[in-house]
Design a protein around this motif. Structure first.
Motif, PDB file in Angstrom:
ATOM      1  N   LYS A  30       0.674  -1.226  -0.134  1.00  0.00           N
ATOM      2  CA  LYS A  30       0.023   0.072  -0.161  1.00  0.00           C
ATOM      3  C   LYS A  30       0.944   1.287  -0.050  1.00  0.00           C
ATOM      4  CE  LYS A  30      -3.914   0.298   2.551  1.00  0.00           C
ATOM      5  NZ  LYS A  30      -4.754   0.689   1.677  1.00  0.00           N
ATOM      6  N   ALA A  31       1.933   1.302   0.586  1.00  0.00           N
ATOM      7  CA  ALA A  31       2.917   2.416   0.992  1.00  0.00           C
ATOM      8  C   ALA A  31       3.843   2.552  -0.167  1.00  0.00           C
ATOM      9  CB  ALA A  31       3.446   2.436   2.421  1.00  0.00           C
ATOM     10  N   SER A  32       4.324   1.414  -0.759  1.00  0.00           N
ATOM     11  CA  SER A  32       5.238   1.577  -1.977  1.00  0.00           C
ATOM     12  C   SER A  32       4.983   1.041  -3.170  1.00  0.00           C
ATOM     13  CB  SER A  32       6.646   1.042  -1.346  1.00  0.00           C
ATOM     14  OG  SER A  32       6.478  -0.356  -0.898  1.00  0.00           O
ATOM     15  N   GLY A  33       3.848   0.232  -3.279  1.00  0.00           N
ATOM     16  CA  GLY A  33       3.818  -0.467  -4.540  1.00  0.00           C
ATOM     17  C   GLY A  33       4.506  -1.720  -4.796  1.00  0.00           C
ATOM     18  N   VAL A  34       5.328  -2.339  -3.570  1.00  0.00           N
ATOM     19  CA  VAL A  34       6.348  -3.154  -3.825  1.00  0.00           C
ATOM     20  C   VAL A  34       5.861  -4.331  -3.053  1.00  0.00           C
ATOM     21  CG1 VAL A  34       8.728  -4.150  -2.960  1.00  0.00           C
ATOM     22  CG2 VAL A  34       8.211  -1.655  -3.657  1.00  0.00           C
TER      23      VAL A  34
END
Length: 309
Positions: A30-34
């Motif tokens: 959610k925070a980094s798309g990783v």
């Protein structure tokens, strides 16, 4: 009926623990798309740190108070996970802003191997135990309703309650705090978030620290149940089907997906396993994930991606 309830309750409690590990994947995505392939290694690293610090701290400080030793060991292990979070941002993600998803994925895969090796190099590679005082004896419930009652393990009940409390706290954190909203903004678009003054470096350190704390709690619970050993990584991999079912961007989806996997594998092993030679519990979650990828790849609660050309 009592036997069915035992299997159902056991599946629900195992599902909550799967949900806890899956939250680590969801938080970072959610925070980094990783998609963080290092989450399993983080669980193992955190469990190793907790187990070894609980042994070392009484020796270093010269006391024999188990409760105080566990509290200090938890604090020390949490600091270790924050250092891991800072290192991941400083030397990995911070260098790869706006890179292709496959590049970030390979970076977390490399971090996984690094954490595997460094954790065993620092803390040792034997099988260790974690004893945080959770009772391990079984208890019988609903004895007045069913003959003999329903057998439930107290440790599983305490572990499920801890997992549920942490899951609820994280859900509130994402929905109700300014930092949680900033995390969601960063997940949507890194450059847009930077343009309105959201500091990517600080946000990524926060989210990796929270994911590290989640990995620590999951490592303590599973380490208490199974012992701290390399197989903890395989337990953590069970969270992959959970996030596929629930959706990579959904905290509620991680919860529902974990419960579905936990209950499904228990019931299928008991009621279908005898007709198929057993072993369904090992592969059930991955077959479920494959079916969802074919039918609904975004998961139950994931956002449907529409590419316009």
């Amino acid at each position: 009926m009592a036997f069915f309830l035992e299997a159902l309750i056991g599946g629900l409690m195992a599902g909550m623990l799967y949900s806890l590990i899956a939250l680590g994947f969801v938080l970072i995505y959610k925070a980094s798309g990783v998609f963080n392939f290092a989450q399993g290694a983080m669980v193992l690293f955190a469990a190793l740190a907790m187990a070894r610090f609980s042994e070392w701290i009484p020796q270093w400080l010269g006391f024999d108070n188990k409760i105080l030793a566990n509290v200090l060991a938890f604090a020390a292990a949490a600091v270790c996970m924050m250092i891991v979070a800072w290192a991941m941002e400083r030397w990995v993600l911070g260098k790869l802003v706006n890179q292709e998803g496959i590049t970030l994925l390979m970076a977390t895969l490399g971090a996984s191997y690094f954490l595997d090796g460094s954790g065993q190099m620092i803390f040792g590679s034997d099988i260790y135990k974690i004893d945080v005082g959770m009772p391990k004896d079984p208890v019988f419930l609903l004895e007045s309703v069913f003959q003999g009652g329903v057998l439930v393990n107290k440790e599983d009940v305490y572990a499920a309650l801890i997992a549920a409390a942490l899951v609820a706290a994280l859900a509130l954190f994402f929905q109700k705090t300014s930092t949680g909203r900033a995390l969601r903004a960063v997940a949507d678009d890194h450059q847009a978030a930077q343009s309105i003054g959201i500091p990517l470096n600080r946000i990524w350190i926060i989210v990796w620290s929270v994911a590290g704390l989640v990995a620590l709690v999951a490592g303590i619970i599973w380490g208490s149940k199974l012992g701290v050993q390399f197989s903890l990584q395989l337990v953590a991999l069970k969270a992959l089907p959970v996030v596929i079912l629930g959706g990579l961007t959904s905290v509620p989806g991680a919860i529902i997906g974990g419960l579905i996997i936990g209950v499904g594998e228990k019931l299928s092993e008991i009621y279908i396993g005898p007709y198929m030679g057993g072993g369904i519990e090992i592969w059930f979650a991955y077959v479920m994930a494959l079916l969802f990828l074919l039918v609904r790849p975004q998961g139950l609660f994931g956002e449907k991606i529409i590419d316009r050309v």
